[in-house]
Design a protein around this motif. Structure first.
Motif, PDB file in Angstrom:
ATOM      1  N   TYR A 221     -28.796 -12.926  23.982  1.00 54.42           N
ATOM      2  CA  TYR A 221     -29.188 -11.979  25.011  1.00 54.42           C
ATOM      3  C   TYR A 221     -27.966 -11.143  25.418  1.00 54.42           C
ATOM      4  O   TYR A 221     -26.836 -11.617  25.347  1.00 54.42           O
ATOM      5  CB  TYR A 221     -29.746 -12.709  26.234  1.00 54.42           C
ATOM      6  CG  TYR A 221     -31.047 -13.423  25.981  1.00 54.42           C
ATOM      7  CD1 TYR A 221     -32.245 -12.719  25.939  1.00 54.42           C
ATOM      8  CD2 TYR A 221     -31.067 -14.810  25.778  1.00 54.42           C
ATOM      9  CE1 TYR A 221     -33.444 -13.378  25.702  1.00 54.42           C
ATOM     10  CE2 TYR A 221     -32.268 -15.470  25.552  1.00 54.42           C
ATOM     11  CZ  TYR A 221     -33.444 -14.747  25.508  1.00 54.42           C
ATOM     12  OH  TYR A 221     -34.624 -15.390  25.257  1.00 54.42           O
ATOM     13  N   ILE A 222     -28.207  -9.923  25.854  1.00 57.14           N
ATOM     14  CA  ILE A 222     -27.123  -9.085  26.345  1.00 57.14           C
ATOM     15  C   ILE A 222     -26.515  -9.702  27.603  1.00 57.14           C
ATOM     16  O   ILE A 222     -27.229 -10.179  28.481  1.00 57.14           O
ATOM     17  CB  ILE A 222     -27.635  -7.656  26.633  1.00 57.14           C
ATOM     18  CG1 ILE A 222     -28.158  -7.013  25.354  1.00 57.14           C
ATOM     19  CG2 ILE A 222     -26.538  -6.793  27.241  1.00 57.14           C
ATOM     20  CD1 ILE A 222     -28.719  -5.628  25.533  1.00 57.14           C
ATOM     21  N   PHE A 223     -25.180  -9.699  27.700  1.00 51.38           N
ATOM     22  CA  PHE A 223     -24.432 -10.274  28.817  1.00 51.38           C
ATOM     23  C   PHE A 223     -24.628 -11.780  28.931  1.00 51.38           C
ATOM     24  O   PHE A 223     -24.467 -12.353  30.001  1.00 51.38           O
ATOM     25  CB  PHE A 223     -24.799  -9.605  30.144  1.00 51.38           C
ATOM     26  CG  PHE A 223     -24.639  -8.113  30.137  1.00 51.38           C
ATOM     27  CD1 PHE A 223     -23.417  -7.537  29.831  1.00 51.38           C
ATOM     28  CD2 PHE A 223     -25.708  -7.281  30.423  1.00 51.38           C
ATOM     29  CE1 PHE A 223     -23.268  -6.161  29.808  1.00 51.38           C
ATOM     30  CE2 PHE A 223     -25.565  -5.905  30.403  1.00 51.38           C
ATOM     31  CZ  PHE A 223     -24.335  -5.344  30.096  1.00 51.38           C
ATOM     32  N   SER A 224     -24.993 -12.416  27.826  1.00 53.14           N
ATOM     33  CA  SER A 224     -25.172 -13.865  27.837  1.00 53.14           C
ATOM     34  C   SER A 224     -24.918 -14.407  26.438  1.00 53.14           C
ATOM     35  O   SER A 224     -25.169 -13.729  25.441  1.00 53.14           O
ATOM     36  CB  SER A 224     -26.584 -14.235  28.295  1.00 53.14           C
ATOM     37  OG  SER A 224     -26.800 -15.625  28.174  1.00 53.14           O
ATOM     38  N   LEU A 225     -24.405 -15.641  26.365  1.00 48.68           N
ATOM     39  CA  LEU A 225     -24.171 -16.273  25.072  1.00 48.68           C
ATOM     40  C   LEU A 225     -25.311 -17.206  24.667  1.00 48.68           C
ATOM     41  O   LEU A 225     -25.241 -17.878  23.652  1.00 48.68           O
ATOM     42  CB  LEU A 225     -22.859 -17.079  25.112  1.00 48.68           C
ATOM     43  CG  LEU A 225     -21.577 -16.249  25.342  1.00 48.68           C
ATOM     44  CD1 LEU A 225     -20.353 -17.162  25.388  1.00 48.68           C
ATOM     45  CD2 LEU A 225     -21.420 -15.202  24.234  1.00 48.68           C
ATOM     46  N   LYS A 226     -26.348 -17.231  25.489  1.00 54.64           N
ATOM     47  CA  LYS A 226     -27.497 -18.084  25.168  1.00 54.64           C
ATOM     48  C   LYS A 226     -28.251 -17.533  23.966  1.00 54.64           C
ATOM     49  O   LYS A 226     -28.448 -16.327  23.845  1.00 54.64           O
ATOM     50  CB  LYS A 226     -28.439 -18.183  26.367  1.00 54.64           C
ATOM     51  CG  LYS A 226     -27.826 -18.929  27.562  1.00 54.64           C
ATOM     52  CD  LYS A 226     -28.827 -19.029  28.693  1.00 54.64           C
ATOM     53  CE  LYS A 226     -28.233 -19.796  29.864  1.00 54.64           C
ATOM     54  NZ  LYS A 226     -29.213 -19.907  30.994  1.00 54.64           N
ATOM     55  N   LYS A 227     -28.654 -18.427  23.105  1.00 50.66           N
ATOM     56  CA  LYS A 227     -29.402 -18.026  21.923  1.00 50.66           C
ATOM     57  C   LYS A 227     -30.837 -17.676  22.307  1.00 50.66           C
ATOM     58  O   LYS A 227     -31.410 -18.220  23.239  1.00 50.66           O
ATOM     59  CB  LYS A 227     -29.423 -19.162  20.901  1.00 50.66           C
ATOM     60  CG  LYS A 227     -28.062 -19.495  20.312  1.00 50.66           C
ATOM     61  CD  LYS A 227     -27.596 -18.393  19.386  1.00 50.66           C
ATOM     62  CE  LYS A 227     -26.288 -18.768  18.703  1.00 50.66           C
ATOM     63  NZ  LYS A 227     -25.813 -17.698  17.779  1.00 50.66           N
ATOM     64  N   ARG A 228     -31.397 -16.724  21.557  1.00 53.44           N
ATOM     65  CA  ARG A 228     -32.803 -16.417  21.736  1.00 53.44           C
ATOM     66  C   ARG A 228     -33.662 -17.566  21.196  1.00 53.44           C
ATOM     67  O   ARG A 228     -33.248 -18.287  20.292  1.00 53.44           O
ATOM     68  CB  ARG A 228     -33.164 -15.123  20.998  1.00 53.44           C
ATOM     69  CG  ARG A 228     -32.565 -13.857  21.565  1.00 53.44           C
ATOM     70  CD  ARG A 228     -32.873 -12.694  20.645  1.00 53.44           C
ATOM     71  NE  ARG A 228     -32.377 -11.438  21.180  1.00 53.44           N
ATOM     72  CZ  ARG A 228     -33.130 -10.601  21.903  1.00 53.44           C
ATOM     73  NH1 ARG A 228     -34.402 -10.885  22.138  1.00 53.44           N
ATOM     74  NH2 ARG A 228     -32.615  -9.470  22.352  1.00 53.44           N
ATOM     75  N   VAL A 229     -34.820 -17.695  21.738  1.00 52.88           N
ATOM     76  CA  VAL A 229     -35.751 -18.711  21.236  1.00 52.88           C
ATOM     77  C   VAL A 229     -36.324 -18.229  19.930  1.00 52.88           C
ATOM     78  O   VAL A 229     -36.877 -17.122  19.837  1.00 52.88           O
ATOM     79  CB  VAL A 229     -36.873 -18.976  22.253  1.00 52.88           C
ATOM     80  CG1 VAL A 229     -37.857 -20.013  21.688  1.00 52.88           C
ATOM     81  CG2 VAL A 229     -36.287 -19.462  23.582  1.00 52.88           C
TER      82      VAL A 229
END
Length: 231
Positions: A221-229
Motif C-alpha cells: 500500500y502507498i505510505f505503508s509497508l504492509k503487503k496487499r492481500v
C-alpha cells in the motif's frame, strides 16, 4: 529570482541526466550550496526585511546580482563540469548505459526548450508578467521543471527511453506566442493562472498514477509497508 530558480533546477536535472547515462547519482556541491543560500536568503529577508534586496551591496551591485553571479560561476566551474567528467569517465570505462549520443542527450531536450520558452515569455512579455505575478510564475516554473525531471527519473529507474518533447511544451509554446505577440492583452495573467492550474493538476495526476503503479508492482500500500492481500 527566476534565474536563480532556473539554475538550481538545471543543476538538479543535470544530476539525474548523469545518472540516466552512468547509473550513478552524484549530487554536486553546487546544488547543496544553492539550497543553503536559498535558506539564508529567506532568513535574511525575514530578519532584516525586503529592503536588503533593494539597496546596493558592493560597488553598486545588489545582493541579487552577486548571488546570481556566484551561482552561475559555481554551476559552470563545479557542477556541470563534474557531470561531464563523470560521464566521460564512464565512457572510458565502458560502463555507460547509453551508447548512442542521441539517446544520451535526449533527456536534456525538453528541459532546455522549456527554459528557452519561459525565458522568452519573461523577457518579451508586454505586461511584464514576472513582475505582476512573481509567485504564480515561479510556482509554474517549479511545477513544469519538476514534472519533466520526474519523467526522466522514472525512465532511468525503469530502463526506458524518455520522450523527445514533453507535452507541456506544446500548450506553453502557444501561450508564450499569444502573450508576446499581444494577442492575450489584459488576459495574460488569467491565462498564466489557467496554465499553472493545468500543469499543477497534471503533475499531481502523474504522481498519483506512478504511486499506484508502484504499489501494485511491489504489492504494497502507498505510505505503508504492509503487503496487499493476495486475491
Amino acid at each position: 529570482m527566476y534565474m536563480y530558480l532556473s539554475i538550481v533546477l538545471f543543476n538538479f536535472m543535470c544530476s539525474h541526466w548523469e545518472k540516466y547515462n552512468t547509473g550513478v547519482l552524484f549530487l554536486p556541491w553546487g546544488y547543496d550550496l544553492s539550497q543553503v543560500v536559498l535558506i539564508t536568503a529567506y532568513l535574511l529577508t525575514g530578519i532584516v526585511g525586503v529592503e536588503v534586496w533593494q539597496k546596493p551591496f558592493l560597488f553598486g551591485y545588489y545582493i541579487t546580482d552577486v548571488l546570481v553571479i556566484l551561482l552561475i560561476g559555481f554551476s559552470l566551474l563545479l557542477s556541470f563540469p563534474q557531470t561531464l567528467y563523470n560521464i566521460h569517465r564512464a565512457h572510458l570505462r565502458k560502463t555507460l548505459k547509453n551508447d548512442s549520443l542521441y539517446e544520451g542527450l535526449l533527456p536534456l531536450v525538453s528541459p532546455l526548450l522549456l527554459f528557452m520558452l519561459l525565458t522568452v515569455w519573461v523577457v518579451l512579455s508586454p505586461g511584464n508578467i514576472l513582475a505582476k505575478q512573481p509567485r504564480l510564475f515561479l510556482w509554474m516554473v517549479g511545477v513544469t521543471f519538476s514534472n519533466v525531471t520526474c519523467k526522466v527519473i522514472i525512465c532511468q529507474m525503469s530502463g526506458t527511453q524518455p520522450e523527445l518533447l514533453h507535452w507541456f511544451l506544446f500548450p506553453l509554446a502557444l501561450v508564450v506566442y499569444a502573450a508576446i505577440s499581444g494577442l492575450l492583452g489584459q488576459a495574460e495573467e488569467a491565462v498564466l493562472g489557467a496554465f499553472t492550474a493545468l500543469v499543477t493538476a497534471a503533475h499531481v495526476h502523474y504522481g498519483v498514477c506512478v504511486g499506484r503503479q508502484l504499489s501494485e508492482h511491489f504489492n504494497i500500500y502507498i505510505f505503508s509497508l504492509k503487503k496487499r492481500v493476495q486475491e
